[in-house]
Write an enzyme that holds these catalytic residues in place. Structure first.
Site, PDB file in Angstrom:
ATOM      1  N   ASP A 161      -3.342   2.701  14.311  1.00 26.43           N
ATOM      2  CA  ASP A 161      -2.582   1.742  13.658  1.00 26.43           C
ATOM      3  C   ASP A 161      -1.900   2.469  12.506  1.00 26.43           C
ATOM      4  OD1 ASP A 161      -1.455  -0.234  12.073  1.00 26.43           O
ATOM      5  OD2 ASP A 161      -3.262  -1.408  12.198  1.00 26.43           O
TER       6      ASP A 161
ATOM      7  N   LYS B 105       6.209  -1.559   5.035  1.00 23.50           N
ATOM      8  CA  LYS B 105       5.599  -0.778   3.592  1.00 23.50           C
ATOM      9  C   LYS B 105       6.717   0.222   3.302  1.00 23.50           C
ATOM     10  CE  LYS B 105       1.814  -3.056   4.913  1.00 23.50           C
ATOM     11  NZ  LYS B 105       1.522  -4.320   4.764  1.00 23.50           N
TER      12      LYS B 105
ATOM     13  N   TRP C 291      -9.090  -4.303   9.143  1.00 26.61           N
ATOM     14  CA  TRP C 291      -8.006  -5.160   8.729  1.00 26.61           C
ATOM     15  C   TRP C 291      -8.502  -6.508   9.581  1.00 26.61           C
ATOM     16  CZ3 TRP C 291      -2.897  -6.057  11.794  1.00 26.61           C
ATOM     17  CH2 TRP C 291      -2.232  -6.954  10.859  1.00 26.61           C
TER      18      TRP C 291
HETATM   19  C1  LMR Z   1      -2.404  -6.562   4.305  1.00 29.37           C
HETATM   20  O1  LMR Z   1      -3.383  -6.008   4.991  1.00 29.37           O
HETATM   21  O2  LMR Z   1      -2.499  -7.168   3.123  1.00 29.37           O
HETATM   22  C2  LMR Z   1      -1.053  -6.564   4.885  1.00 29.37           C
HETATM   23  O3  LMR Z   1      -1.331  -5.374   6.000  1.00 29.37           O
HETATM   24  C3  LMR Z   1      -0.285  -7.767   5.291  1.00 29.37           C
HETATM   25  C4  LMR Z   1      -1.045  -8.432   6.275  1.00 29.37           C
HETATM   26  O4  LMR Z   1       0.032  -8.798   7.298  1.00 29.37           O
HETATM   27  O5  LMR Z   1      -2.172  -8.617   6.272  1.00 29.37           O
END
Ligand code: LMR
Length: 400
Positions: A211, A246, A130
Site C-alpha cells: 500500500d 496526498k 489503516w
Molecule cells: C486516512 O487514513 O485518514 C486517509 O487514508 C483517508 C481515508 O480514506 O481514510
C-alpha cells in the site's frame, strides 16, 4: 426493507470529519482524516496541478470513455514513479498498471482479483493498520489476520517480532505492507529492515501487497520507493496500490493505480486480462480527470520539478509541526516524553494518548483525532498549535 435493520456505525476516520463539520466551536481542530492542510488550515490545490488542469482543459477534445485499464500514458508514468526510471521490472514488461479510483479503489480491485484465483488465502495486515484494510479485504471475502508491527512501549517498530510473524506466514497468503509513512503509526522499517522483509517474502513465498499512498511524504519520492524497488528485484509476484490523493492533493479526483508485478511479461499479460474483467464489472473504466492531470505533470520535466518542490514543502511543513508539537507539549509542562513524534514519518503519528484523552479532547476541546490516538500532523498550524498543546496537557491531567 430497512425497518428491522440496525444502522451501520459511522466510519472511524471519515465519520469523524462529518462530526467535525457539524461542530460549531470556532476553535475546533481536525487532526483526524489524512488530508494535508497548509499553515492557514486549508487543503490547497497545488500550483502545478492548476497549471496541468489548464493545459488539459485547453487541449481536451473529448470526454469519451478511457480504456478499461485507464489512460496508457498514466499507467507508464505511474510505473516510472513507483519503480524508478531505469527499473528492470519496467524494461522487461513484467509490470502492468491499471488506473483506479484512488488508493482504496486500487486495493479493492486487487483484492477482488486475488480472491478469484486464491480464494483460500488469508490476508495479513500490520498490527495496527489503516482501519479500511480490514473493510476492503473483509468485503472481498478474505479471512484477515495480523502480524506484529508497532511497539507501544518503545513507540517504534517491533522488528524482531514482525519478522518472526512474517516468517511463519504460509506460501500463497497475502501480506499487506505499508511502503512508507505507515498509517496509523508513522513508524517505518529502515532500508536494511526492508531488505530482510523482502528476503523473508521471497523465501516463504507469500504474496506482498504494497500500500503506497504517501510517496514523497517520508524522505522523498525516490527514497520512499525503496521497498518497491527491492521487491521488484526479486523477480517474484507482488502488487502495489498507489495513490495521488496526498502527493498531488487530488483527493476528490480519486486518482490511484494498481500495479501487478509478475515474474514474466507473459504472466503480466494474463494478469492484465483478468484485472480488466474485475474493473469492467465494478465501474467499467476509471474517471479521467485526475489521471490525465497527473500524467501531464509526470510527463513534463518542468512541471515534474515544480511538483517535487511543492511536495517537498508539504513534507517540510509537516516536519516543522512535529517539532512544534514536541516542543509545545514540553513547554506546557507535560511530563511524558513525546520526542518519538519527531522520529515518526509522514502525515501521522501514533500519539500514545489514551482513548479517554482522545474523547476528552473531542468533547471538551473540539479537537478531533482518530481512536487509538492517531494524529494527522498536517492539521496543526502555527495558529492552533498552542491551543492543541494546552488542551492535550489539560486532557492528560483530567482524563489521562
Ligand atoms: C486516512 O487514513 O485518514 C486517509 O487514508 C483517508 C481515508 O480514506 O481514510
Amino acid at each position: 426493507m430497512w425497518k428491522n435493520i440496525q444502522p451501520a456505525p459511522p466510519d472511524s476516520i471519515l465519520g469523524l470529519t462529518e462530526q467535525f463539520k457539524k461542530d460549531t466551536n470556532p476553535a475546533k481542530v481536525n487532526l483526524g482524516v489524512g488530508v494535508y492542510k497548509d499553515n492557514s488550515g486549508k487543503t490547497p490545490i497545488l500550483g502545478v496541478v492548476k497549471k496541468a488542469e489548464q493545459r488539459l482543459l485547453g487541449e481536451q477534445t473529448s470526454k469519451s470513455y478511457l480504456p478499461i485499464s485507464g489512460d496508457p500514458a498514466y499507467g507508464r508514468a505511474v510505473q516510472r514513479l513507483i519503480l524508478g526510471d531505469d527499473s528492470e521490472t519496467i524494461q522487461s514488461a513484467r509490470a502492468v498498471t491499471v488506473q483506479a479510483p484512488g488508493g482504496t479503489g486500487a486495493l479493492k480491485v486487487g483484492a477482488d482479483l486475488l480472491k478469484r484465483f486464491n480464494p483460500q488465502a488469508t490476508v495479513w495486515v500490520s498490527s495496527p493498520t489503516w482501519a479500511n484494510h480490514n473493510g476492503i479485504f473483509g468485503d472481498a471475502g478474505f479471512a484477515i489476520s495480523s502480524y506484529r508491527y508497532y511497539n507501544p512501549e518503545s513507540k517504534g517498530l517491533d522488528f524482531d517480532l514482525m519478522c518472526e510473524d512474517l516468517a511463519r506466514i504460509p506460501a500463497g497468503d497475502i501480506v499487506v505492507l505499508h511502503t512508507c509513512c505507515h498509517n496509523p503509526s508513522g513508524v517505518d522499517p529502515d532500508q536494511a529492515q526492508w531488505d530482510e522483509v523482502v528476503r523473508i517474502a521471497a523465501d516463504r513465498g507469500w504474496m506482498p501487497f504494497l500500500d503506497f499512498a504517501y510517496q514523497g511524504f517520508g524522505d522523498g519520492v525516490t527514497e520512499d520507493r525503496y521497498a518497491v524497488e527491492r521487491f521488484g528485484a526479486t523477480g517474484k509476484d507482488f502488487l502495489v496500490a498507489s495513490s495521488f490523493s496526498k502527493n498531488f492533493g487530488l483527493y476528490n479526483e480519486r486518482t490511484g493505480a494498481l500495479t501487478i508485478v509478475c515474474p514474466s511479461a507473459e504472466e503480466a499479460g494474463v494478469a492484465m486480462s483478468h484485472v480488466k474483467t474485475v474493473i469492467r464489472t465494478n465501474y467499467s473504466n476509471p474517471p479521467a480527470h485526475g489521471g490525465l492531470t497527473a500524467a501531464i505533470i509526470l510527463g513534463d520535466e518542468e512541471l515534474y520539478q515544480q511538483w517535487l518542490l511543492e511536495l517537498g514543502a508539504m513534507r517540510e511543513r509537516i516536519r516543522e509541526m512535529r517539532r512544534a508539537l514536541v516542543k509545545g507539549l514540553a513547554d506546557c509542562g507535560v511530563d511524558e516524553d513525546f520526542s518519538f513524534i519527531e522520529r515518526q514519518r509522514g502525515m501521522f503519528s501514533f500519539s500514545g494518548l489514551s482513548d479517554a484523552v482522545v474523547e476528552y479532547l473531542r468533547k471538551e476541546k473540539s479537537i478531533y483525532m482518530v481512536g487509538g490516538g492517531r494524529i494527522n500532523l498536517a492539521g496543526l498550524t502555527t495558529e492552533n498549535i498552542d491551543y492543541v498543546c494546552t488542551s492535550i496537557a489539560e486532557a492528560i491531567q483530567n482524563a489521562g
